[in-house]
Design a protein around this motif. Structure first.
Motif, PDB file in Angstrom:
ATOM      1  N   LEU A  12       3.704  -1.909  -0.981  1.00 50.79           N
ATOM      2  CA  LEU A  12       3.542  -1.446  -2.353  1.00 50.79           C
ATOM      3  C   LEU A  12       2.129  -1.710  -2.844  1.00 50.79           C
ATOM      4  O   LEU A  12       1.549  -2.752  -2.536  1.00 50.79           O
ATOM      5  N   THR A  13       1.586  -0.755  -3.575  1.00 44.79           N
ATOM      6  CA  THR A  13       0.326  -0.959  -4.292  1.00 44.79           C
ATOM      7  C   THR A  13       0.682  -0.986  -5.766  1.00 44.79           C
ATOM      8  O   THR A  13       0.931   0.050  -6.367  1.00 44.79           O
ATOM      9  N   ILE A  14       0.727  -2.183  -6.339  1.00 42.35           N
ATOM     10  CA  ILE A  14       1.230  -2.355  -7.705  1.00 42.35           C
ATOM     11  C   ILE A  14       0.073  -2.430  -8.694  1.00 42.35           C
ATOM     12  O   ILE A  14      -0.885  -3.179  -8.485  1.00 42.35           O
ATOM     13  N   CYS A  15       0.176  -1.649  -9.753  1.00 44.15           N
ATOM     14  CA  CYS A  15      -0.840  -1.623 -10.811  1.00 44.15           C
ATOM     15  C   CYS A  15      -0.265  -2.255 -12.070  1.00 44.15           C
ATOM     16  O   CYS A  15       0.896  -2.004 -12.422  1.00 44.15           O
ATOM     17  N   LYS A  16      -1.080  -3.041 -12.732  1.00 43.72           N
ATOM     18  CA  LYS A  16      -0.638  -3.713 -13.955  1.00 43.72           C
ATOM     19  C   LYS A  16      -1.826  -3.823 -14.898  1.00 43.72           C
ATOM     20  O   LYS A  16      -2.930  -4.152 -14.476  1.00 43.72           O
ATOM     21  N   LEU A  17      -1.588  -3.519 -16.171  1.00 42.33           N
ATOM     22  CA  LEU A  17      -2.671  -3.606 -17.153  1.00 42.33           C
ATOM     23  C   LEU A  17      -3.051  -5.064 -17.387  1.00 42.33           C
ATOM     24  O   LEU A  17      -2.188  -5.939 -17.471  1.00 42.33           O
ATOM     25  N   THR A  18      -4.344  -5.300 -17.530  1.00 45.37           N
ATOM     26  CA  THR A  18      -4.809  -6.631 -17.921  1.00 45.37           C
ATOM     27  C   THR A  18      -4.726  -6.758 -19.436  1.00 45.37           C
ATOM     28  O   THR A  18      -4.462  -5.775 -20.144  1.00 45.37           O
ATOM     29  N   ARG A  19      -4.962  -7.949 -19.929  1.00 50.71           N
ATOM     30  CA  ARG A  19      -4.974  -8.156 -21.371  1.00 50.71           C
ATOM     31  C   ARG A  19      -6.068  -7.298 -22.011  1.00 50.71           C
ATOM     32  O   ARG A  19      -5.860  -6.687 -23.057  1.00 50.71           O
ATOM     33  N   LYS A  20      -7.203  -7.237 -21.324  1.00 49.64           N
ATOM     34  CA  LYS A  20      -8.313  -6.426 -21.813  1.00 49.64           C
ATOM     35  C   LYS A  20      -7.914  -4.942 -21.856  1.00 49.64           C
ATOM     36  O   LYS A  20      -8.239  -4.217 -22.796  1.00 49.64           O
ATOM     37  N   GLY A  21      -7.179  -4.516 -20.829  1.00 49.32           N
ATOM     38  CA  GLY A  21      -6.733  -3.130 -20.779  1.00 49.32           C
ATOM     39  C   GLY A  21      -5.765  -2.809 -21.903  1.00 49.32           C
ATOM     40  O   GLY A  21      -5.828  -1.739 -22.518  1.00 49.32           O
ATOM     41  N   ARG A  22      -4.842  -3.722 -22.200  1.00 50.56           N
ATOM     42  CA  ARG A  22      -3.872  -3.496 -23.280  1.00 50.56           C
ATOM     43  C   ARG A  22      -4.573  -3.443 -24.636  1.00 50.56           C
ATOM     44  O   ARG A  22      -4.248  -2.605 -25.471  1.00 50.56           O
ATOM     45  N   GLU A  23      -5.518  -4.342 -24.830  1.00 48.51           N
ATOM     46  CA  GLU A  23      -6.253  -4.331 -26.100  1.00 48.51           C
ATOM     47  C   GLU A  23      -7.079  -3.060 -26.235  1.00 48.51           C
ATOM     48  O   GLU A  23      -7.168  -2.479 -27.325  1.00 48.51           O
ATOM     49  N   ALA A  24      -7.690  -2.628 -25.135  1.00 50.40           N
ATOM     50  CA  ALA A  24      -8.489  -1.395 -25.174  1.00 50.40           C
ATOM     51  C   ALA A  24      -7.609  -0.191 -25.496  1.00 50.40           C
ATOM     52  O   ALA A  24      -8.005   0.687 -26.271  1.00 50.40           O
ATOM     53  N   PHE A  25      -6.414  -0.155 -24.930  1.00 52.97           N
ATOM     54  CA  PHE A  25      -5.511   0.967 -25.202  1.00 52.97           C
ATOM     55  C   PHE A  25      -5.042   0.949 -26.651  1.00 52.97           C
ATOM     56  O   PHE A  25      -4.934   1.995 -27.292  1.00 52.97           O
ATOM     57  N   GLU A  26      -4.768  -0.222 -27.177  1.00 51.77           N
ATOM     58  CA  GLU A  26      -4.342  -0.320 -28.583  1.00 51.77           C
ATOM     59  C   GLU A  26      -5.464   0.153 -29.506  1.00 51.77           C
ATOM     60  O   GLU A  26      -5.212   0.881 -30.473  1.00 51.77           O
ATOM     61  N   THR A  27      -6.689  -0.259 -29.209  1.00 51.83           N
ATOM     62  CA  THR A  27      -7.832   0.171 -30.023  1.00 51.83           C
ATOM     63  C   THR A  27      -7.996   1.683 -29.948  1.00 51.83           C
ATOM     64  O   THR A  27      -8.223   2.361 -30.971  1.00 51.83           O
ATOM     65  N   TYR A  28      -7.881   2.201 -28.754  1.00 53.97           N
ATOM     66  CA  TYR A  28      -7.991   3.647 -28.548  1.00 53.97           C
ATOM     67  C   TYR A  28      -6.899   4.383 -29.328  1.00 53.97           C
ATOM     68  O   TYR A  28      -7.161   5.391 -29.984  1.00 53.97           O
ATOM     69  N   SER A  29      -5.658   3.858 -29.290  1.00 51.00           N
ATOM     70  CA  SER A  29      -4.536   4.495 -29.992  1.00 51.00           C
ATOM     71  C   SER A  29      -4.773   4.538 -31.497  1.00 51.00           C
ATOM     72  O   SER A  29      -4.470   5.529 -32.158  1.00 51.00           O
ATOM     73  N   VAL A  30      -5.302   3.460 -32.038  1.00 46.32           N
ATOM     74  CA  VAL A  30      -5.557   3.406 -33.481  1.00 46.32           C
ATOM     75  C   VAL A  30      -6.587   4.462 -33.870  1.00 46.32           C
ATOM     76  O   VAL A  30      -6.438   5.173 -34.866  1.00 46.32           O
ATOM     77  N   LYS A  31      -7.652   4.578 -33.081  1.00 47.35           N
ATOM     78  CA  LYS A  31      -8.692   5.565 -33.387  1.00 47.35           C
ATOM     79  C   LYS A  31      -8.151   6.982 -33.272  1.00 47.35           C
ATOM     80  O   LYS A  31      -8.441   7.851 -34.101  1.00 47.35           O
TER      81      LYS A  31
END
Lengths: 216, 107
Positions: B75-94
């Motif tokens: 398996l090649t497992i992908c998981k968001l980092t804390r930085k990735g989650r924060e970046a996505f939240e910021t992007y969603s707000v904008k």
């Protein structure tokens, strides 16, 4: 949670649906119920062996039932590693990790079942109507479970795969002469669940014969 | 309409603001973790295309890639980092400023 946009919610719903789409979890639960309900039949077959037969019965029932119920998650994971993940991949939904959400588990249903059976047994002073009461309780319990689980599914038709054989099985259990053993109710429920799950698993395997191709 | 809100759009995260990577980020934000095959099936991308976008997200520090085994299945497992989650939240707000604003009336 302001960041749960419609697209994120849709992706989460799809992941939850994917987690249960193959029907493997319900298949294992159905098998456990069949084993549980087959105790009377197995006991009658092992009766000629006397004490040894009783020991064998207890050991077999404990091992099989324990494996299927207590080891449900491990067994399901073992099957998914070989059948599901190579075809459609692996995903872990957040409600399996979050503290605030309850992952879908059969144990709350089993607990409610035990409570209902206890209440019905205590309240029912009419032995002639016991089977009707238990049948109604089974339909109410599993019908509501199917309805509630349908809130998270993309295809509610799969609910009927379970309810139709369940109704047929309950009709047999109520109207057959001579009356089947009481414990065979668990066999009826388990077999209905296993039947619906096998159809879902077969459908899944037909739709996903292998991993996604390299080209679109 | 706020001028500041409009100007915020110029600072949209270009790593996320690409259709394929936006799909990947959306899926991974919604789950705990997912493997390559699941992402490929959900996004409808080719192996090479998906691999390229995942690498870009990993370079940006938005996700981690773990190669492991489930039984005998790699398996090649992908998981968001804390930085990735924060970046996505910021992007969603904008992006919400773009999509959820009032519709102007016809002249």
């Amino acid at each position: 949670m302001s960041h749960l946009t419609p697209s994120v919610l849709a992706a989460r719903q799809r992941a939850r649906y994917y987690r249960d789409a193959s029907g493997i979890s319900e298949l294992v639960i159905g098998a456990a119920l069949v084993v549980f309900g087959s105790q009377d039949y197995l006991a009658s077959k092992l009766a000629p062996f006397g004490h040894l037969g009783r020991v064998i019965l207890v050991v077999v029932i404990l091992i099989l039932y324990g494996l299927l119920m207590l080891g449900n998650k491990r067994i399901v994971e073992w099957i998914k590693e070989r059948l599901i993940y190579p075809r459609t991949g692996y995903v872990s939904t957040q409600d399996e990790a979050d503290k605030g959400e309850t992952a879908r588990s059969p144990f709350p249903v089993i607990l409610v079942l035990v409570l209902i059976i206890g209440v019905v047994s205590f309240a029912s002073g009419y032995a002639n109507y016991a089977r009707w009461i238990w049948s109604a309780a089974m339909l109410l319990l599993f019908g509501s479970y199917v309805f509630l689980s349908g809130q998270f599914e993309l295809d509610p038709r799969r609910s009927w795969l379970f309810l139709i054989p369940l109704v047929g099985g309950l009709a047999w259990w109520n109207f057959s002469k001579p009356s089947p053993p009481f414990m065979s109710l668990a066999v009826v429920v388990g077999a209905s669940l296993a039947f619906a799950s096998l159809i879902r698993l077969f459908t899944y395997l037909v739709r996903n014969p292998g991993p996604p191709s390299a080209a679109p | 309409m706020s001028a500041k809100g409009i100007k915020d759009l110029s600072s949209l995260d270009r790593v996320i603001h690409e259709p394929a990577r936006l799909m990947i980020m959306t899926i991974l934000f919604a789950v705990e973790e997912a493997d390559f095959v699941y992402l490929q099936r959900e996004c409808g991308l080719t192996q090479g295309n998906l691999s390229s976008h995942i690498s870009k997200l990993e370079e940006a520090g938005y996700l981690t890639i773990t190669k492991t085994f489930k039984g005998k299945y790699p398996l090649t497992i992908c998981k968001l980092t804390r930085k990735g989650r924060e970046a996505f939240e910021t992007y969603s707000v904008k992006m919400r400023f773009v999509t959820n604003g009032p519709i102007p009336s016809k002249p």
